[in-house]
Structures are given as structure tokens and as C-alpha cells.
Motif scaffolding. Structure first.
Motif, mmCIF file in Angstrom:
data_model
loop_
_atom_site.group_PDB
_atom_site.id
_atom_site.type_symbol
_atom_site.label_atom_id
_atom_site.label_comp_id
_atom_site.label_asym_id
_atom_site.label_seq_id
_atom_site.Cartn_x
_atom_site.Cartn_y
_atom_site.Cartn_z
ATOM 1 N N ARG A 204 0.826 -1.198 0.000
ATOM 2 C CA ARG A 204 0.000 0.000 0.000
ATOM 3 C C ARG A 204 0.865 1.255 0.000
ATOM 4 N NH1 ARG A 204 -1.747 3.940 2.844
ATOM 5 N NH2 ARG A 204 -0.401 3.362 4.590
ATOM 6 N N ARG A 205 1.923 1.247 0.834
ATOM 7 C CA ARG A 205 2.819 2.405 0.873
ATOM 8 C C ARG A 205 3.543 2.583 -0.464
ATOM 9 N NH1 ARG A 205 4.132 0.339 6.114
ATOM 10 N NH2 ARG A 205 6.071 -0.524 5.259
ATOM 11 N N GLN A 206 3.905 1.457 -1.070
ATOM 12 C CA GLN A 206 4.571 1.517 -2.363
ATOM 13 C C GLN A 206 3.654 2.133 -3.414
ATOM 14 O OE1 GLN A 206 6.040 -2.257 -3.803
ATOM 15 N NE2 GLN A 206 5.823 -1.612 -5.934
ATOM 16 N N HIS A 207 2.409 1.654 -3.448
ATOM 17 C CA HIS A 207 1.458 2.206 -4.427
ATOM 18 C C HIS A 207 1.169 3.678 -4.139
ATOM 19 C CE1 HIS A 207 -0.153 -2.139 -5.176
ATOM 20 N NE2 HIS A 207 0.967 -1.896 -5.823
ATOM 21 N N GLN A 208 1.094 4.047 -2.844
ATOM 22 C CA GLN A 208 0.851 5.442 -2.490
ATOM 23 C C GLN A 208 2.011 6.326 -2.962
ATOM 24 O OE1 GLN A 208 -1.916 6.657 -1.268
ATOM 25 N NE2 GLN A 208 -1.145 8.765 -1.238
ATOM 26 N N ALA A 209 3.219 5.823 -2.773
ATOM 27 C CA ALA A 209 4.387 6.590 -3.227
ATOM 28 C C ALA A 209 4.379 6.733 -4.748
ATOM 29 C CB ALA A 209 5.676 5.908 -2.758
ATOM 30 N N GLU A 210 4.032 5.651 -5.450
ATOM 31 C CA GLU A 210 3.950 5.725 -6.907
ATOM 32 C C GLU A 210 2.878 6.715 -7.344
ATOM 33 O OE1 GLU A 210 3.276 1.752 -8.140
ATOM 34 O OE2 GLU A 210 5.364 1.117 -7.874
ATOM 35 N N LEU A 211 1.739 6.720 -6.621
ATOM 36 C CA LEU A 211 0.667 7.663 -6.949
ATOM 37 C C LEU A 211 1.124 9.096 -6.741
ATOM 38 C CD1 LEU A 211 -2.253 8.273 -7.706
ATOM 39 C CD2 LEU A 211 -2.893 7.937 -5.301
ATOM 40 N N GLU A 212 1.837 9.352 -5.654
ATOM 41 C CA GLU A 212 2.339 10.706 -5.394
ATOM 42 C C GLU A 212 3.318 11.140 -6.479
ATOM 43 O OE1 GLU A 212 1.325 12.884 -3.230
ATOM 44 O OE2 GLU A 212 -0.167 11.448 -2.491
ATOM 45 N N ARG A 213 4.195 10.216 -6.872
ATOM 46 C CA ARG A 213 5.121 10.556 -7.948
ATOM 47 C C ARG A 213 4.385 10.847 -9.255
ATOM 48 N NH1 ARG A 213 8.311 6.394 -5.547
ATOM 49 N NH2 ARG A 213 7.570 4.886 -7.102
ATOM 50 N N ALA A 214 3.358 10.047 -9.540
ATOM 51 C CA ALA A 214 2.579 10.276 -10.760
ATOM 52 C C ALA A 214 1.865 11.616 -10.709
ATOM 53 C CB ALA A 214 1.576 9.138 -10.966
ATOM 54 N N ARG A 215 1.297 11.957 -9.536
ATOM 55 C CA ARG A 215 0.626 13.239 -9.391
ATOM 56 C C ARG A 215 1.605 14.399 -9.574
ATOM 57 N NH1 ARG A 215 -3.144 11.797 -4.091
ATOM 58 N NH2 ARG A 215 -4.869 10.796 -5.247
ATOM 59 N N GLN A 216 2.791 14.248 -8.977
ATOM 60 C CA GLN A 216 3.792 15.310 -9.110
ATOM 61 C C GLN A 216 4.224 15.459 -10.573
ATOM 62 O OE1 GLN A 216 4.824 17.457 -6.694
ATOM 63 N NE2 GLN A 216 5.778 18.505 -8.428
#
Length: 310
Positions: A204-216
Motif C-alpha cells: 500500500r505504501r509503495q502504491h501510495q508513493a507511486e501515486l504521489e510521484r505520478a501526481r507530481q
């Protein structure tokens, strides 16, 4: 004396200039080493010279040259003023491309070999991998080669889904990137459910980090698009202003050229008139001299006759 043009040179010198060929390459070299602020005026001047020389192809080629940006001009100076460094840099680029090609071939050989090993290990464990699954294994291995984040995830031995390789090679943050060690299995005292919960939280943390990177990345891309749109609008305004200024300048030049032509015609007419009136003045001077001589002779005759009568 032959008629003179507006530059003060005779038409004979113009005719001699028309016989001189225009070297487009030399003109191009001069333009792209000149300061960018002088480019447009110098280009138009060179194109006008080519037109006066009767070389229409050269004039069109010169007029089609575009003013470089400041960064492009600086790069042009680097190429033209530092030929040794430029040649060395080009050779470096060629060597890097060749090395990249060799490494790419090696990469595919290693990925193919590891994929076969994964296939055999899965078969030994009772699972036959389909072509689709095999492509996912290869995709994960390509991601590990290209992306240090993917390499760290893969090295944990806890992947829950295949990895996707990035569009371009991602350099490591340091001189060397050391893969994270494979974690030890959970202690015997910990239950399977607790371990699975920990893995789920990690994913979950990995996917959240990937989502944040994608948003940025999306935010950065949107900002770049807005900036480019603003730059494009400003460039369009600057182009329109330059275009209008050029048309006004050309109209003024045509007007001044016509005025100059009329003034030259008028000056030529006045010159001929001056010559004609000079001839008439000379004739009148001669007639006046003869009339004065006749008057003097008449006076002398009158005086002589008057004396004879008395």
C-alpha cells in the motif's frame, strides 16, 4: 558623367556588383556568428545584395534563414570557435552510442537467461508459465535494469505484481547504487496473517508513493504546458509586431525610393535646363556686346556729323 544612385555610387559600379557571385555558405557563416540582435538586419541586407546581383536563388536562401535564440547562438559559437572540443565531444557521443548498443545486446542476453531460469524454477515448483506470464517476468527484469527503485523492490523478494520499465534509463542517485538485502523470513513466533498484513501495508505504501510521484509528474507536466503556451503567445505577439514593423519599413522604403527617383529625374531636368539657359545667356551677352558697339559707333557718327555742320 553617369547618373548616380542613392548611395552615391555610379550605375557602372552597380553593374560590376551584379557580376559578382553570392556565396550563400559564407553569408550563412557570417550571420550565425554575428550577435543575435544584429541577425535580422544583416540577413535582410545580405538578401538585398543578392537580389541586386541578380542571384534570386541565393536571395531566397538567405531570406529563409531564421534568427537563432540566444542558447542556439551560444551553441553555434561553441561549434565554430572551439573545433577541437567539438570534434572530441562528437567522438564521445559516437562511442557512447556504440557502447549503449553493445550493453543493450548484453542486457537482452542476461534477461533471456534469467527468464529461462525463472521458468524452470516455477516448473520445478509445479507451475508452468504461459507466454503472457513470461513477458511479465521479462518486463520486471527490464525495469530492474533501468530503474533503481524497481531494483530495490525486486531485491526484497516481496513483489506482489510485475514491474513496468520506465520510458528512459533512470540513473542512480549516487556513484553506486547498492541493492537492498533480501529480508530474512519472518520469525517463527510470528503468524502468517501478521506477515501478510505487513506485506499488504508495504504494498500500500509503495502504491501510495507511486501515486504521489505520478501526481507530481502530472503537475510538473501541466506547469510546463502552461509555460510553453504562455511563451508561444508571447512569441506570436513578438512575431506579429516584427511582421507589421517589416511591412511598414518596406512601405516606407518604397515611398523613399519613389521620392528619390523623382528627385533624380527632377535634378536631371534642372541640369539640362541650366545648360540651355547658360547657352542662352552666352548668346545674349554676345548680342549685348554687339549692340553696345553699334551704339558707340552711332554716337561717334553723330558727333562727327555735328562738327561738320557747324
Amino acid at each position: 558623367m553617369p547618373p548616380r544612385d542613392k548611395t552615391g555610387r555610379g550605375r557602372e559600379s552597380k553593374d560590376r556588383a551584379a557580376d559578382t557571385p553570392v556565396d550563400v555558405q559564407t553569408v550563412t557563416d557570417d550571420l550565425y556568428t554575428a550577435p543575435p540582435g544584429d541577425f535580422t538586419a544583416l540577413r535582410d541586407e545580405k538578401a538585398a545584395v543578392a537580389r541586386r546581383a541578380g542571384d534570386r536563388d541565393a536571395a531566397r536562401a538567405i531570406a529563409a534563414l531564421r534568427r537563432p535564440t540566444l542558447s542556439a547562438w551560444a551553441c553555434n559559437l561553441l561549434v565554430r570557435r572551439r573545433p577541437d572540443e567539438t570534434r572530441a565531444f562528437l567522438e564521445l557521443g559516437e562511442a557512447l552510442r556504440q557502447t549503449h548498443g553493445e550493453l543493450s545486446g548484453q542486457q537482452w542476453r542476461v534477461i533471456t537467461a534469467l527468464s529461462r531460469q525463472a521458468t524452470r524454477l516455477a516448473a520445478d515448483a509445479g507451475h508452468r508459465l504461459s507466454q503472457t506470464v513470461l513477458r511479465e517476468v521479462e518486463s520486471t527484469l527490464r525495469a530492474v535494469i533501468a530503474d533503481p527503485d524497481a531494483a530495490r523492490q525486486w531485491a526484497t523478494g516481496t513483489l506482489a505484481a510485475p514491474l513496468t520499465p520506465p520510458a528512459s534509463f533512470t540513473p542512480a542517485s549516487g556513484a553506486r547504487e547498492v541493492a537492498a538485502p533480501v529480508p530474512a523470513p519472518p520469525p517463527a513466533g510470528r503468524g502468517r496473517d501478521e506477515h501478510e498484513d505487513e506485506l499488504a501495508e508495504r504494498r500500500r505504501r509503495q502504491h501510495q508513493a507511486e501515486l504521489e510521484r505520478a501526481r507530481q509528474a502530472l503537475t510538473d507536466a501541466s506547469n510546463r504546458v502552461r509555460q510553453q503556451q504562455a511563451d508561444q503567445r508571447e512569441a506570436k505577439k513578438a512575431y506579429d509586431r516584427a511582421h507589421d514593423a517589416r511591412e511598414r519599413a518596406e512601405a516606407k522604403a518604397r515611398e523613399l525610393h519613389e521620392q528619390l527617383r523623382q528627385a533624380e529625374d527632377e535634378a536631371e531636368h534642372v541640369t539640362w535646363t541650366e545648360h540651355e539657359t547658360e547657352d542662352e545667356l552666352h548668346t545674349a551677352d554676345q548680342a549685348l556686346a554687339r549692340a553696345e558697339a553699334d551704339l558707340q559707333q552711332a554716337r561717334q557718327n553723330v558727333e562727327r556729323l555735328s562738327k561738320a555742320v557747324t
